[in-house]
Write a protein that holds these residues in place. Structure first.
Motif, PDB file in Angstrom:
ATOM      1  N   LEU A 191      16.526   1.730   9.242  1.00  0.00           N
ATOM      2  CA  LEU A 191      16.015   0.918  10.340  1.00  0.00           C
ATOM      3  C   LEU A 191      15.204  -0.246   9.798  1.00  0.00           C
ATOM      4  CD1 LEU A 191      14.871   3.696  12.864  1.00  0.00           C
ATOM      5  CD2 LEU A 191      16.973   2.346  12.914  1.00  0.00           C
ATOM      6  N   ASP A 192      15.333  -1.374  10.457  1.00  0.00           N
ATOM      7  CA  ASP A 192      14.626  -2.590  10.033  1.00  0.00           C
ATOM      8  C   ASP A 192      13.260  -2.631  10.717  1.00  0.00           C
ATOM      9  OD1 ASP A 192      13.955  -4.965   8.926  1.00  0.00           O
ATOM     10  OD2 ASP A 192      15.347  -6.185  10.096  1.00  0.00           O
ATOM     11  N   VAL A 193      12.323  -1.835  10.200  1.00  0.00           N
ATOM     12  CA  VAL A 193      10.970  -1.777  10.742  1.00  0.00           C
ATOM     13  C   VAL A 193       9.981  -2.180   9.654  1.00  0.00           C
ATOM     14  CG1 VAL A 193      11.564   0.027  12.402  1.00  0.00           C
ATOM     15  CG2 VAL A 193      10.690   0.663  10.149  1.00  0.00           C
ATOM     16  N   VAL A 194       8.770  -2.509  10.089  1.00  0.00           N
ATOM     17  CA  VAL A 194       7.717  -2.884   9.157  1.00  0.00           C
ATOM     18  C   VAL A 194       7.191  -1.627   8.467  1.00  0.00           C
ATOM     19  CG1 VAL A 194       5.464  -3.989   8.915  1.00  0.00           C
ATOM     20  CG2 VAL A 194       7.090  -4.831  10.617  1.00  0.00           C
ATOM     21  N   THR A 195       7.160  -1.649   7.155  1.00  0.00           N
ATOM     22  CA  THR A 195       6.633  -0.546   6.369  1.00  0.00           C
ATOM     23  C   THR A 195       5.392  -1.006   5.611  1.00  0.00           C
ATOM     24  OG1 THR A 195       8.001  -1.074   4.431  1.00  0.00           O
ATOM     25  CG2 THR A 195       8.959   0.398   6.097  1.00  0.00           C
ATOM     26  N   LEU A 196       4.693  -0.045   5.043  1.00  0.00           N
ATOM     27  CA  LEU A 196       3.522  -0.388   4.237  1.00  0.00           C
ATOM     28  C   LEU A 196       3.915  -1.214   3.023  1.00  0.00           C
ATOM     29  CD1 LEU A 196       0.500  -0.125   3.742  1.00  0.00           C
ATOM     30  CD2 LEU A 196       0.923   2.058   2.602  1.00  0.00           C
ATOM     31  N   GLN A 197       5.110  -0.983   2.493  1.00  0.00           N
ATOM     32  CA  GLN A 197       5.570  -1.770   1.360  1.00  0.00           C
ATOM     33  C   GLN A 197       5.715  -3.246   1.741  1.00  0.00           C
ATOM     34  OE1 GLN A 197       6.147  -0.561  -1.909  1.00  0.00           O
ATOM     35  NE2 GLN A 197       6.182  -2.766  -2.272  1.00  0.00           N
ATOM     36  N   ASP A 198       6.152  -3.526   2.954  1.00  0.00           N
ATOM     37  CA  ASP A 198       6.254  -4.915   3.401  1.00  0.00           C
ATOM     38  C   ASP A 198       4.889  -5.593   3.423  1.00  0.00           C
ATOM     39  OD1 ASP A 198       8.980  -4.549   3.770  1.00  0.00           O
ATOM     40  OD2 ASP A 198       8.738  -3.928   5.857  1.00  0.00           O
ATOM     41  N   VAL A 199       3.881  -4.873   3.907  1.00  0.00           N
ATOM     42  CA  VAL A 199       2.533  -5.446   3.957  1.00  0.00           C
ATOM     43  C   VAL A 199       1.989  -5.643   2.547  1.00  0.00           C
ATOM     44  CG1 VAL A 199       0.232  -5.181   4.941  1.00  0.00           C
ATOM     45  CG2 VAL A 199       2.198  -4.272   6.170  1.00  0.00           C
ATOM     46  N   LYS A 200       2.220  -4.678   1.660  1.00  0.00           N
ATOM     47  CA  LYS A 200       1.772  -4.822   0.276  1.00  0.00           C
ATOM     48  C   LYS A 200       2.467  -5.989  -0.411  1.00  0.00           C
ATOM     49  CE  LYS A 200       2.659  -0.653  -1.105  1.00  0.00           C
ATOM     50  NZ  LYS A 200       2.759   0.532  -1.964  1.00  0.00           N
ATOM     51  N   ASP A 201       3.733  -6.190  -0.110  1.00  0.00           N
ATOM     52  CA  ASP A 201       4.463  -7.299  -0.735  1.00  0.00           C
ATOM     53  C   ASP A 201       3.844  -8.643  -0.358  1.00  0.00           C
ATOM     54  OD1 ASP A 201       6.168  -5.491  -1.867  1.00  0.00           O
ATOM     55  OD2 ASP A 201       7.732  -5.707  -0.353  1.00  0.00           O
ATOM     56  N   GLN A 206      10.606  -2.531  -5.910  1.00  0.00           N
ATOM     57  CA  GLN A 206       9.547  -3.501  -5.613  1.00  0.00           C
ATOM     58  C   GLN A 206       8.503  -3.522  -6.721  1.00  0.00           C
ATOM     59  OE1 GLN A 206      11.477  -5.069  -3.136  1.00  0.00           O
ATOM     60  NE2 GLN A 206       9.402  -5.671  -2.600  1.00  0.00           N
ATOM     61  N   LEU A 207       8.202  -2.375  -7.275  1.00  0.00           N
ATOM     62  CA  LEU A 207       7.254  -2.321  -8.393  1.00  0.00           C
ATOM     63  C   LEU A 207       7.759  -3.154  -9.563  1.00  0.00           C
ATOM     64  CD1 LEU A 207       4.825  -1.157  -9.966  1.00  0.00           C
ATOM     65  CD2 LEU A 207       6.227   0.860 -10.436  1.00  0.00           C
ATOM     66  N   TYR A 208       9.035  -3.029  -9.878  1.00  0.00           N
ATOM     67  CA  TYR A 208       9.637  -3.788 -10.971  1.00  0.00           C
ATOM     68  C   TYR A 208       9.598  -5.288 -10.674  1.00  0.00           C
ATOM     69  CZ  TYR A 208      13.501  -5.901 -13.565  1.00  0.00           C
ATOM     70  OH  TYR A 208      14.269  -6.737 -14.328  1.00  0.00           O
ATOM     71  N   ARG A 209       9.836  -5.670  -9.429  1.00  0.00           N
ATOM     72  CA  ARG A 209       9.828  -7.094  -9.068  1.00  0.00           C
ATOM     73  C   ARG A 209       8.442  -7.703  -9.255  1.00  0.00           C
ATOM     74  NH1 ARG A 209      13.402  -7.022  -3.463  1.00  0.00           N
ATOM     75  NH2 ARG A 209      15.449  -6.842  -4.441  1.00  0.00           N
ATOM     76  N   TRP A 210       7.409  -6.999  -8.813  1.00  0.00           N
ATOM     77  CA  TRP A 210       6.068  -7.557  -8.907  1.00  0.00           C
ATOM     78  C   TRP A 210       5.564  -7.574 -10.345  1.00  0.00           C
ATOM     79  CZ3 TRP A 210       5.143 -10.524  -5.230  1.00  0.00           C
ATOM     80  CH2 TRP A 210       5.536 -10.228  -3.927  1.00  0.00           C
TER      81      TRP A 210
END
Length: 463
Positions: A92-102, A430-434
């Motif tokens: 599902l395309d919902v807001v997650t905590l990872q989105d906010v951290k990004d 995401q960890l690798y990207r940052w």
């Protein structure tokens, strides 16, 4: 923004392909930390290949740290293309905590970021900690507004014994919600579970205490958490969030934000507001004063023992109140809205927000903006941001409705459960990207030299 304009900016972002090409030299290896140079080493998996070192700043800033808020369209397109979380098939395309951290990591100043901080933000304990902090701040702002309205009504209404019952319920709810934050914070400062590698005495806790480095790491984490909570609560009440977070972690004496702003908000509170909002306060000598979070753990009141391991230990039976709290701090974001649990914007559809999680205006406002723009002319950033600012005044998520406490007291069982909850692992992609972005930002500023690598638990395998 129409599809033609979006394609135009996508083509403009393609001019930065050379940056991605430069990162291909780091394929087929992993990053390690070198204590001697206080920097990162890239260790290639191919034998005979030299090691590349990137030095980092020794002491991150501890003063006022400003995040970027006005991101232009070019930067937004670059963020969506390279660093935004990609939706997988069937998800599902919902807001997650990872989105906010990004978004917080993307808008943070480079001097604030470090490999340890990025790694610390991507472990299950920190995820529960941030979710609990968002939940706590949201409920605190909700009760603070309710108490302010109640104090205004006292000028025209008579206070009855029912007022004490209602305010006692508010105080107990806030205490339990703070306890959700306190238990995760205690785990982090003691180096328990998956936070052992960040302990100030090393992974085995046998080294000399690096208290200065530990203080700076948690200072950066605290500032990052304030930004994450503010983003998750719809970019509202930043100073209230910052004041309350610093108070519960550092007490009133060491609240640097209050010393800078000099609001005097605690002295302006009435006695009833202080009893409800401040929680368990124990004044002592300055250096021996515990933070309100620690006071909540050691407070002399009836505390349900299951609260101290909620989300970690699997309990066979939970009350509706504890189930609500468990879902708030540990359940997948895709289930929050269906279960009626509110944790800021988490669990809401991403289509309700723009790339940087600004609430989008209603459809009527969108149509008015489109009709006011001549054909062939795109909306400017200023006009789009002004409408986004107006849309922030409306309520974008419902209030928290905590179930009441059980009337019967919960006693200690004959034996405690030993089964553990399945931890929700963070996104390694995401960890690798940052981590790669941090190296790319630091390479132009710090000279590269050849060093031999050293083993460090925070090494990141390259994909």
């Amino acid at each position: 923004m129409d599809s033609v304009t979006m394609d135009y900016y996508e083509q403009m972002c393609d001019t930065d392909e050379d940056d991605e090409e430069s990162m291909r030299i780091y394929e087929g290896g992993h990053w390690t930390w070198d204590e001697k140079i206080q920097g990162l080493n890239f260790v290639s998996n191919n034998p005979g290949t030299e090691t590349i070192a990137v030095k980092l700043p020794k002491k991150p800033p501890t003063g006022t740290i400003q995040f970027r808020d006005n991101i232009d369209i070019m930067e937004q397109m670059r963020f969506r293309r390279r660093y935004q979380r990609k939706i997988k098939v069937g998800q599902l395309d919902v807001v997650t905590l990872q989105d906010v951290k990004d978004i917080a990591l993307f808008t943070a100043p480079v001097t604030l970021l470090s490999p340890k901080l990025i790694n610390l933000l991507h472990i299950p304990t920190t995820e529960r900690f941030i979710r609990a902090l968002i939940f706590c701040c949201q409920y605190y702002l909700q009760i603070a507004e309710e108490m302010a309205n109640r104090m205004k009504e006292q000028d025209t209404k008579i206070r009855t014994p029912a007022c004490d019952i209602i305010e006692k319920e508010y105080r107990d709810n806030l205490a339990d919600v703070r306890l959700l934050v306190a238990k995760e914070y205690c785990t982090m400062i003691m180096g328990g579970a998956d936070t052992r590698r960040f302990h100030h005495m090393g992974y085995s806790k046998r080294k000399h205490s690096l208290s200065d480095r530990d203080a700076r790491l948690f200072e950066m984490l605290l500032r990052m958490c304030v930004q994450i909570v503010w983003l998750a609560l719809g970019r509202k009440s930043f100073h209230h969030i910052e004041l309350e977070v610093n108070r519960i972690f550092k007490s009133e004496i060491f609240n640097a934000t209050e010393h800078n702003l000099r609001t005097g908000y605690i002295s302006k509170m009435s006695k009833s507001e202080r009893n409800v909002l401040l929680g368990c306060v124990k004044q002592g000598f300055k250096l021996n004063t515990c933070s309100p979070l620690m006071n909540e753990v050691m407070c002399e009141r009836n505390i349900d023992y299951r609260l101290l391991a909620l989300g970690v230990v699997k309990y066979p039976e939970l009350s509706p109140r504890l189930k609500y709290m468990l879902l708030a701090i540990a359940s997948p974001e895709e289930e929050l809205m269906n279960l009626g649990v509110t944790v800021g914007v988490l669990g809401m559809h991403r289509s309700l927000f723009d790339i940087m999680l600004h609430p989008l205006p209603p459809i009527s406002a969108k149509s008015k903006l489109k009709s006011s723009i001549p054909s062939g002319v795109t909306a400017s950033t200023k006009s789009a941001s002004s409408i986004s600012q107006k849309s922030q005044n409306r309520i974008i998520f419902p209030c928290i409705m905590l179930p009441p406490k059980e009337r019967k007291e919960s006693y200690f069982p004959s034996e405690f459960p030993i089964d553990r909850e399945t931890p929700r692992h963070c996104s390694e992609e995401q960890l690798y990207r940052w981590q790669c972005r941090l190296i790319k930002l630091l390479r132009p500023r710090y000279s590269s030299c050849l060093h031999r690598s050293s083993n460090y638990p925070d090494s990141i395998p390259m994909k």
